[in-house]
Design an enzyme around this catalytic site. Structure first.
Site, PDB file in Angstrom:
ATOM      1  N   GLU A   1       0.427  -1.302   5.809  1.00  0.00           N
ATOM      2  CA  GLU A   1       1.470  -0.712   6.653  1.00  0.00           C
ATOM      3  C   GLU A   1       1.234   0.775   6.855  1.00  0.00           C
ATOM      4  O   GLU A   1       1.490   1.319   7.937  1.00  0.00           O
ATOM      5  CB  GLU A   1       2.847  -0.940   6.019  1.00  0.00           C
ATOM      6  CG  GLU A   1       4.028  -0.597   6.925  1.00  0.00           C
ATOM      7  CD  GLU A   1       4.419   0.875   6.919  1.00  0.00           C
ATOM      8  OE1 GLU A   1       5.143   1.310   7.829  1.00  0.00           O
ATOM      9  OE2 GLU A   1       3.989   1.607   5.991  1.00  0.00           O
TER      10      GLU A   1
ATOM     11  N   ASP B   1       0.817  -1.214   0.000  1.00  0.00           N
ATOM     12  CA  ASP B   1       0.000   0.000   0.000  1.00  0.00           C
ATOM     13  C   ASP B   1       0.848   1.260   0.000  1.00  0.00           C
ATOM     14  O   ASP B   1       2.016   1.248   0.403  1.00  0.00           O
ATOM     15  CB  ASP B   1      -0.956   0.011   1.198  1.00  0.00           C
ATOM     16  CG  ASP B   1      -0.234  -0.074   2.543  1.00  0.00           C
ATOM     17  OD1 ASP B   1       0.780  -0.800   2.627  1.00  0.00           O
ATOM     18  OD2 ASP B   1      -0.678   0.586   3.499  1.00  0.00           O
TER      19      ASP B   1
ATOM     20  N   GLU C   1      11.697  -2.163   5.511  1.00  0.00           N
ATOM     21  CA  GLU C   1      12.015  -0.877   4.898  1.00  0.00           C
ATOM     22  C   GLU C   1      12.823   0.018   5.844  1.00  0.00           C
ATOM     23  O   GLU C   1      12.661  -0.009   7.060  1.00  0.00           O
ATOM     24  CB  GLU C   1      10.734  -0.144   4.496  1.00  0.00           C
ATOM     25  CG  GLU C   1       9.838   0.226   5.678  1.00  0.00           C
ATOM     26  CD  GLU C   1       8.589   0.957   5.241  1.00  0.00           C
ATOM     27  OE1 GLU C   1       8.702   1.902   4.434  1.00  0.00           O
ATOM     28  OE2 GLU C   1       7.497   0.566   5.712  1.00  0.00           O
TER      29      GLU C   1
ATOM     30  N   ASP D   1       8.837   4.597  -1.025  1.00  0.00           N
ATOM     31  CA  ASP D   1       8.145   4.000   0.127  1.00  0.00           C
ATOM     32  C   ASP D   1       6.937   3.198  -0.335  1.00  0.00           C
ATOM     33  O   ASP D   1       5.828   3.696  -0.369  1.00  0.00           O
ATOM     34  CB  ASP D   1       7.714   5.118   1.077  1.00  0.00           C
ATOM     35  CG  ASP D   1       7.024   4.617   2.326  1.00  0.00           C
ATOM     36  OD1 ASP D   1       7.179   3.430   2.657  1.00  0.00           O
ATOM     37  OD2 ASP D   1       6.318   5.416   2.965  1.00  0.00           O
TER      38      ASP D   1
ATOM     39  N   HIS E   1       6.203  10.132   1.236  1.00  0.00           N
ATOM     40  CA  HIS E   1       4.897  10.737   1.509  1.00  0.00           C
ATOM     41  C   HIS E   1       4.775  12.156   0.947  1.00  0.00           C
ATOM     42  O   HIS E   1       3.790  12.846   1.237  1.00  0.00           O
ATOM     43  CB  HIS E   1       4.580  10.766   3.011  1.00  0.00           C
ATOM     44  CG  HIS E   1       4.417   9.419   3.622  1.00  0.00           C
ATOM     45  ND1 HIS E   1       3.853   9.216   4.870  1.00  0.00           N
ATOM     46  CD2 HIS E   1       4.741   8.174   3.183  1.00  0.00           C
ATOM     47  CE1 HIS E   1       3.849   7.927   5.167  1.00  0.00           C
ATOM     48  NE2 HIS E   1       4.382   7.273   4.148  1.00  0.00           N
TER      49      HIS E   1
END
Length: 395
Positions: free
Chosen positions: A139, A74, A167, A105, A367
């Protein structure tokens, strides 16, 4: 002609798996296809809504614990109007920068794992320990229904995981970051009850007075952490050494001329890697006690403090990993993760886990708008994982 590994990476980025309410169907189909192409056993656990995909390369020693290479499927939401390219088109510019949500990410990791294993298989390498590559859901919304649930299942226990990589983070300097622990999320709701009545009077022991005293103490503590952070070398990764406190929600009151009988505050709190949750909880309780009677406090998600993974001679997997990086003349720094990752669920059940994303000399855009990864950095990561896997499976 584009490198085939880069092509697969871009294909993965084009699969929309944005929170909330992700449909993982296309991700699962894509990952299974890649696994089958490389000759890996492919299995899907969990549920249709929360699937966990495991690709397995069976080792020669069936008694030895396996190596787990984890990433999540995700990604976080986007504001398309703020991107210079469509965040789900995986556009590659003339400099080789690949734009897409999840580029850093962490869809890059899943492909790098598979491609590193493919290289080793093509070279005729046989691992002693089994390698399990996991792709987990959710996650980005805490992982509780993803890795948090999977680690307690019989299916996970059968994997016999001895060590895991998860990660890490991008870094804008010429070195890699390695996370051996992380801060603990410790959200708190404090409810202040007090005297109610007409707003024109000065009632004693009001909810507002109590809220003021508690909030004042919380903000004073917050300032000490701001000052501490300013003395640390890196403003982002230094966060692991401080406790962040942010007022997130204020609730209460009905109208202007009525003193409310109840006011509440909810704080986003992230405990530093050096702070024990019970000690911080006791400090909050003392603040509430000193502010007056009829104040209640609730920890909304009590995540226990979990010991970090050893990065010294006591951990043979760390010796193998650090030796590889040293031999490749790659710089690295061990620190605590400023956020939260699925590695915490592994550490909680006693599995040593390190967070590692082989992305250096790259602007940190996790993000953020215009998240991207250059194909040179992406391909370097495959070579790094190839060497790491080769060393880890022979520990």
């Amino acid at each position: 002609m584009e490198n085939s590994s880069v092509t697969k990476f871009r294909e993965y980025l084009r699969i929309t798996s944005v929170q909330p309410n992700v449909d993982y169907t296309k991700c699962v189909e894509f990952i299974k296809r890649l696994g089958e192409e490389v000759g890996l056993e492919t299995r899907v656990f969990g549920t249709v809504l929360k699937p966990v995909v495991i690709l397995t390369w069976t080792g020669t020693d069936h008694q030895a614990g396996s190596i787990l290479l984890n990433s999540h499927m995700d990604v976080v939401p986007v504001y398309k109007e703020s991107w210079i390219h469509d965040p789900f088109a995986a556009v590659k510019d003339e400099q080789g920068n690949i734009y897409g949500r999840g580029a850093q990410d962490c869809k890059c990791l899943g492909i790098q794992y598979i491609e590193a294993v493919r290289k080793l298989k093509e070279e005729g390498f046989r691992p002693k320990r089994t390698v399990n590559i996991s792709f987990v859901p959710d996650e980005e919304i805490g992982g509780v229904k993803g890795m948090g649930t999977f680690v307690n299942s019989d299916d996970f226990k059968k994997l016999k995981v001895a060590f895991a990589l998860d990660e890490g983070a991008t870094f804008n300097e010429d070195k890699f970051m390695i996370f051996n622990n992380e801060r603990v999320a410790f959200p708190i709701k404090i409810v202040c009850n007090g005297t109610t009545g007409h707003g024109s009077l000065l009632h004693p022991n009001t909810a507002g007075e109590k809220l003021w005293k508690v909030l004042d103490a919380m903000m004073d503590f917050r300032q000490t952490q701001v000052e501490k952070l300013s003395t640390l070398s890196h403003p982002i990764f230094g966060l692991a050494k401080v406790t962040t406190v942010n007022l997130a929600i204020l609730e209460g009151g009905v109208q202007n001329n009525v003193v409310p009988p109840e006011l509440s505050m909810t704080f986003d709190v992230r405990l530093s890697v050096h702070t024990k949750s019970q000690e911080f909880l006791k400090w909050i309780q003392d603040i509430c006690w000193n502010a007056g009677e009829n104040i209640t406090m609730e920890v909304l998600n009590d995540n226990p403090t979990v010991p970090g993974t050893a990065t010294d001679s006591s951990n043979p997997f760390w010796i193998a990993m650090s030796s590889v990086l040293d031999e490749m003349k790659l710089k690295y720094q061990v620190t605590g993760c400023p956020g939260s990752t699925d590695a915490r669920f592994l550490r909680k059940i006693g599995i040593p886990a390190l967070g590692f994303s082989p992305i250096r000399n790259t602007e940190i855009l996790v993000h953020s708008h215009n998240e991207m990864l250059n194909e040179v950095n992406f391909l370097e990561g495959i070579d790094v994982y190839r060497n790491l896997i080769k060393a880890l499976v022979n520990v």
